[in-house]
Design a protein around this motif. Structure first.
Motif, short mmCIF file in Angstrom:
data_model
loop_
_atom_site.label_atom_id
_atom_site.label_comp_id
_atom_site.label_asym_id
_atom_site.label_seq_id
_atom_site.Cartn_x
_atom_site.Cartn_y
_atom_site.Cartn_z
N ARG A 15 -12.29 -2.43 -18.01
CA ARG A 15 -12.53 -2.13 -16.68
C ARG A 15 -11.34 -2.21 -15.59
N GLY A 16 -11.07 -1.26 -15.25
CA GLY A 16 -10.03 -1.16 -13.97
C GLY A 16 -8.76 -1.68 -14.04
N LEU A 17 -8.44 -2.15 -15.35
CA LEU A 17 -6.88 -2.69 -15.37
C LEU A 17 -5.95 -2.00 -15.18
N ASP A 18 -5.00 -2.24 -13.99
CA ASP A 18 -3.90 -1.37 -13.57
C ASP A 18 -2.70 -2.14 -14.07
N LEU A 19 -2.18 -2.18 -15.20
CA LEU A 19 -1.10 -2.59 -15.68
C LEU A 19 0.02 -1.45 -16.11
N GLY A 77 -7.57 5.10 -20.85
CA GLY A 77 -6.97 5.35 -19.55
C GLY A 77 -6.26 4.06 -18.95
N ARG A 78 -6.37 3.09 -19.77
CA ARG A 78 -5.47 1.78 -19.29
C ARG A 78 -3.99 2.21 -19.74
N ALA A 79 -3.84 3.04 -20.54
CA ALA A 79 -2.36 3.18 -20.99
C ALA A 79 -1.73 4.34 -20.24
N PRO A 126 0.73 -1.12 0.00
CA PRO A 126 -0.01 0.09 0.05
C PRO A 126 0.99 1.09 -0.03
N PRO A 127 0.39 2.39 -0.83
CA PRO A 127 1.29 3.53 -0.52
C PRO A 127 1.39 4.06 0.62
N LYS A 128 2.55 4.74 1.07
CA LYS A 128 2.79 5.33 2.38
C LYS A 128 1.90 6.76 2.45
N HIS A 129 1.98 7.46 1.49
CA HIS A 129 1.39 8.72 1.51
C HIS A 129 0.33 8.81 0.48
N LEU A 130 -0.59 9.63 0.93
CA LEU A 130 -1.80 10.05 -0.20
C LEU A 130 -1.18 11.30 -0.85
N THR A 131 -1.72 11.51 -2.04
CA THR A 131 -1.68 12.72 -2.79
C THR A 131 -2.37 13.74 -1.89
N ALA A 132 -2.09 15.14 -2.32
CA ALA A 132 -2.90 16.22 -1.60
C ALA A 132 -4.43 15.75 -2.04
N ARG A 183 -3.59 12.13 -12.40
CA ARG A 183 -3.05 10.88 -11.84
C ARG A 183 -2.16 11.04 -10.82
N VAL A 184 -1.94 9.58 -10.11
CA VAL A 184 -0.97 9.87 -8.95
C VAL A 184 0.41 9.84 -9.85
N PRO A 185 1.40 10.84 -9.33
CA PRO A 185 2.66 11.16 -9.80
C PRO A 185 3.54 9.90 -9.57
N VAL A 220 -9.86 11.23 -12.40
CA VAL A 220 -9.43 10.65 -13.89
C VAL A 220 -8.77 9.63 -13.58
N THR A 221 -8.71 8.45 -14.80
CA THR A 221 -8.17 7.24 -14.80
C THR A 221 -6.77 7.32 -13.84
N GLY A 222 -6.58 6.29 -13.07
CA GLY A 222 -5.26 6.34 -12.59
C GLY A 222 -5.02 7.17 -11.54
N SER A 223 -6.17 7.89 -10.87
CA SER A 223 -5.87 8.97 -10.03
C SER A 223 -5.78 8.38 -8.47
N GLY A 224 -6.10 7.08 -8.31
CA GLY A 224 -6.00 6.50 -7.04
C GLY A 224 -7.29 6.69 -6.20
N LYS A 225 -8.42 6.34 -6.88
CA LYS A 225 -9.51 6.40 -6.43
C LYS A 225 -9.85 5.11 -5.32
N THR A 226 -9.22 3.93 -5.88
CA THR A 226 -9.22 2.82 -4.97
C THR A 226 -8.72 3.13 -3.56
N GLU A 227 -7.54 3.73 -3.65
CA GLU A 227 -6.74 3.82 -2.30
C GLU A 227 -7.84 4.86 -1.50
N VAL A 228 -8.50 5.91 -2.08
CA VAL A 228 -9.40 6.77 -0.98
C VAL A 228 -10.41 5.66 -0.47
N1 LIG Z 1 -0.86 7.71 -2.98
C1 LIG Z 1 -0.30 7.05 -3.69
N2 LIG Z 1 1.02 6.93 -3.78
C2 LIG Z 1 1.58 5.95 -4.76
N3 LIG Z 1 0.77 5.27 -5.56
C3 LIG Z 1 -0.50 5.13 -5.58
C4 LIG Z 1 -1.31 6.08 -4.64
N4 LIG Z 1 -2.62 5.93 -4.57
C5 LIG Z 1 -2.74 5.11 -5.58
N5 LIG Z 1 -1.29 4.58 -6.26
C6 LIG Z 1 -1.27 3.62 -7.20
O1 LIG Z 1 -1.55 4.26 -8.54
C7 LIG Z 1 -2.34 3.43 -9.10
C8 LIG Z 1 -3.59 3.74 -9.94
O2 LIG Z 1 -4.65 3.84 -9.02
P1 LIG Z 1 -6.05 3.21 -9.12
O3 LIG Z 1 -6.12 2.10 -9.88
O4 LIG Z 1 -6.71 3.36 -7.58
O5 LIG Z 1 -6.78 4.21 -9.96
P2 LIG Z 1 -8.12 4.53 -10.14
O6 LIG Z 1 -8.53 6.33 -10.03
O7 LIG Z 1 -9.00 3.60 -9.45
O8 LIG Z 1 -8.03 4.43 -11.87
P3 LIG Z 1 -9.31 3.64 -12.68
O9 LIG Z 1 -10.44 4.58 -12.80
O10 LIG Z 1 -8.28 3.93 -13.98
O11 LIG Z 1 -9.55 2.34 -12.50
C9 LIG Z 1 -2.38 2.10 -8.73
O12 LIG Z 1 -1.32 1.33 -8.91
C10 LIG Z 1 -2.14 2.52 -6.99
O13 LIG Z 1 -1.67 1.50 -6.48
#
Ligand SMILES: Nc1ncnc2c1ncn2[C@@H]1O[C@H](COP(=O)(O)OP(=O)(O)OP(=O)(O)O)[C@@H](O)[C@H]1O
Length: 738
Positions: free
Chosen positions: A559-563, A598-600, A207-213, A397-399, A241-249
């Motif tokens: 759907r949701g592939l994170d590769l 958004g998968r790319a 799991p990521p240690k820090h969240l983005t702002a 997107r998450v940097p 947006v795709t890859g912005s880290g919604k799942t972590e939230v």
């Molecule tokens: N704070 C963070 N720091 C580093 N990496 C992170 C952070 N938050 C999420 N990630 C990583 O960023 C990637 C994209 O996150 P995630 O799949 O949750 O995006 P998403 O917004 O749900 O995307 P989508 O809508 O495309 O499915 C994942 O690999 C996740 O582990």
């Protein structure tokens, strides 16, 4: 016996809401909250009612019924219903059931129905090496006195380090195992079987240690609502947006709710297609997650249901029906990819929308709802702009770990009338050691088969659609009713021999690519090639490890592939679906294109996306090429306002289906006439009644289908108390127009 009610007060309140909103019977409304397969699991026990000793009252019953009843009286104990029915008539269950019903009706038999819980644990029988060895047992001659099966079994038991599992083979082992047990050469061990929860695909990173702002801000807003029941509204739209880290939230919000002693429900549009999500949840909440999967056996789902009910699971992950899981103390409901039409139940009543039902649940329980999407449903977004939901944004997107920004992919729209740029992009992606995802919303080899001589198309005889051709199986398959037939040699209409494949599907694309890149492993994902979660997980494994380089598929790939190694994504024919006679066609296309794009470029290397189309100027395609939700929403919401479509009105469709087209037309013709008259009489000019018109396709499985559309702000009041003909169904707030 289950002493407490199966459906708690919250479940009943939700059922009441379902019944009113979607116009279904009380039983249909409560059914989603009942344990899965409860009909099969329930036990009915019969006892003879003391008192009516005079069996004269039985004169009108069959002789076998009288005899069975007498036996029940004499036994002075309860019987399983099935045993009793067999006594009456082992061959005609219906007759026996009718007789029993009359016995119950006359007060001669009492029937008690109960739903036993699953046994608290199941055990598996293992064989392990016993305390005796061959030599110590009966002397040197022992092995010869044993049959070959005993010798083989003994060897197998000694070899199986973790114990020899007898599951499924017990009856085969029979006497061989008994003999070895008796001699002490093997021993038995019963080991507890833990309920099987699909593991999903284990996350590659910790799991990521820090969240983005932006993530931290979004999370703070949600946790504030979790901590304070007075925060209103209780719902959040997380537009990221795709890859912005919604799942972590989501995961951190869930952890917060669980930390406060609450349960969480995490809805995904299609659980089988989200092994990565299942893997992450299992990893974060080990042993405390329940996964409800429609591909689990009924028994497994029943067990999961009880685990949740008993408070053994903090987090429930599942498709729309998981909303009705018996979480007694729900604190948070996540609706991931809230724009997905899969959240609408449109197969059988109640025809509910899980997102709306989640909001209804929240209103009744105080739970918080988090709806997330990169491309929110236009209606949800509109409600959020009007303050019905808090709007949270993750605009980037998450940097990268070193702080570099991760850009959204660079999207090019390729006008198929002029050029084909995809192959060059694929070549360079593969040369660079990267991976590509290609999306085509059509499975099989050909969308239809057409005769070059007469132009005739081979249609399914039960549905008014063309058969698709599947080269692998050499069969024509109807994608509506699944009817199959061999490809005829001659055209059924003109007997000509020049039948050709028209409109390539995923199967053709994969086979062309394989010819072009013979050394590259290509995965194809569609409902023909991936039939169960295990296959999908294995395919995911090949993609994650880099063994597979190209993924071709239908909506499953969107759907949701994170590769992280995928740097190219492409939509092969964006026009499919764009011109459907449904006012949401533009919204669907926009969402799908953004999701695929958004998968790319989710890893260290920027990505690019290619959209091939014949209509590059279409507003949905233009907005998707900029990944610009605001631009799309601006155009779409104005069109909706102008046409009076949702969110400015609600819709309900009344679909009539019958074997005869005349019956369909007559039913709806009469209905529309009487409803229009009633509307005038009642002074209800706020509801438009549109139709009747044929559905698309008009005929499915031999039944004709036509529909009426109701449009207005207060559809629900209009429908209240009106009778609906038997061959019609009402779908309130449909997400697809039939
Ligand atoms: N704070 C963070 N720091 C580093 N990496 C992170 C952070 N938050 C999420 N990630 C990583 O960023 C990637 C994209 O996150 P995630 O799949 O949750 O995006 P998403 O917004 O749900 O995307 P989508 O809508 O495309 O499915 C994942 O690999 C996740 O582990």
């Amino acid at each position: 016996m289950e002493p407490s009610p199966l459906v708690g007060s919250l479940g009943l309140e939700l059922a009441e809401w379902l019944g009113q909103t979607y116009r279904c019977s009380p039983f249909e409304a409560v059914a989603p909250a009942l344990p899965p397969g409860f009909r099969a699991q329930q036990r009915s026990r019969l006892t003879a009612v003391p008192g009516p000793e005079d069996s004269g009252g039985l004169a009108s019953f069959r002789e076998s019924t009288r005899a069975a009843w007498q036996e029940l009286v004499d036994s002075a104990r309860a019987w399983e219903e099935i045993t009793f029915l067999k006594r009456i008539d082992p061959n005609h269950a219906n007759v026996a059931r009718r007789e029993l019903q009359r016995l119950v009706g006359r007060g001669l038999v009492r029937k008690e129905v109960s739903l036993p819980r699953p046994r608290s644990h199941r055990y598996r029988r293992l064989l392990i090496p016993g305390q005796y060895t061959d030599a110590g047992e009966e002397g040197e001659s022992a092995p010869q006195t044993r049959g070959t099966r005993q010798v083989e079994l003994l060897a197998a038991v000694r070899e199986a380090a973790a114990g020899y599992d007898t599951t499924g083979t017990a009856s085969l082992l029979g006497s061989a195992a008994d003999a070895l047990l008796q001699r002490g050469l093997v021993a038995e061990e019963w080991r507890r079987v833990e309920p099987e929860t699909p593991a999903g695909v284990a996350p590659a990173n910790p799991p990521p240690k820090h969240l983005t702002a932006a993530q931290a801000d979004a999370l703070n807003s949600i946790t504030a609502a979790l901590d304070d029941p007075n925060v209103l509204p209780r719902s959040f739209l997380l537009h990221g947006v795709t890859g912005s880290g919604k799942t972590e939230v989501y995961l951190r919000a869930i952890a917060h709710a669980v930390g406060r002693g609450k349960q969480a429900i995490y809805l995904v549009p299609e659980i089988a297609l989200t092994p990565q999500t299942v893997g992450i949840v299992n990893d974060r909440f080990p042993g405390r997650a329940a996964v409800l999967h429609h591909r689990l056996t009924e028994r497994q789902r029943f067990e999961e249901w009880w685990r949740i009910r008993d408070g053994q699971a903090d987090v429930v992950v599942g498709p729309r029906s998981a909303l009705f899981a018996p979480a007694l103390n729900p604190g948070i409901v996540i609706v991931d990819e809230e724009h997905e039409p899969a959240y609408k139940q449109d197969e059988h009543p109640p025809y509910y929308h899980a997102r709306d039902a989640a909001l209804a649940l929240a209103r009744r329980s105080g739970a918080v709802v988090v709806m997330g999407s990169a491309t929110p449903d236009v209606s949800t977004y509109y409600e959020a702009t009007r303050g019905r939901h808090h709007l949270l944004r993750l605009p980037e997107r998450v940097p990268h770990p070193d702080g570099r920004a991760t850009p959204l992919p660079d999207v090019s729209v390729v006008d198929m009338r002029r050029e084909l740029r995809l192959t060059e992009a694929l070549d360079s992606t593969l040369e660079a050691g990267r991976q590509a995802i290609l999306f085509l919303n059509r499975r099989g080899s050909a969308a239809f088969m057409q005769c070059r001589d007469c132009g005739g198309v081979i249609n399914c005889s039960r549905c008014s659609v063309a058969y698709a051709f599947h080269r692998e199986s050499g069969r024509l398959i109807c994608h509506y009713c699944n009817r199959q037939r061999r490809l005829p040699r001659a055209c059924p209409q003109c007997r000509g021999g020049r039948i050709r494949e028209m409109g390539a599907g995923t199967e053709t694309v994969a086979s062309h690519l394989q010819q072009r890149y013979p050394d590259v492993t290509i995965e194809r994902w569609d409902s023909d090639s991936v039939r169960n979660p295990a296959q999908l997980e294995a395919a995911m494994g090949r993609l994650s490890s880099g063994e597979a380089r190209i993924l071709v598929g239908t909506q499953m790939v969107a759907r949701g592939l994170d590769l992280p190694n995928v740097t190219l994504s492409a939509v092969l024919l964006a026009d499919l679906g764009l011109n459907l006679p449904d006012f949401r066609a533009g919204e669907r296309a926009f969402a799908l294109l953004c999701q695929v794009a958004g998968r790319a470029g989710r890893g260290d290397e920027p990505g690019r996306a290619i959209i091939q189309t014949y209509q590059p100027d279409h507003y949905a395609i233009a907005a998707a090429s900029e990944q610009d939700y605001a631009a799309f929403y601006g155009i779409e919401i104005e069109a909706r306002r102008h046409q009076g479509n949702p969110p400015f009105n609600r819709l309900a469709q009344v679909v009539c289906s019958d074997l005869s087209i005349r019956a369909v037309q007559q039913t709806l013709g009469e209905l529309v006439e009487s409803w229009r008259e009633q509307a005038v009489r009642e002074g209800r000019d706020d509801v438009d009644i549109i139709g009747p018109t044929p559905c698309l396709p008009e005929r499915v499985r031999g039944r004709y289908r036509w529909r009426l559309l109701l449009r207005g702000r207060r559809i629900w009041q209009f429908l209240e108390g009106r009778s609906i003909p038997r061959n019609c169904r009402v779908d309130v707030d449909p997400v697809r127009l039939d």
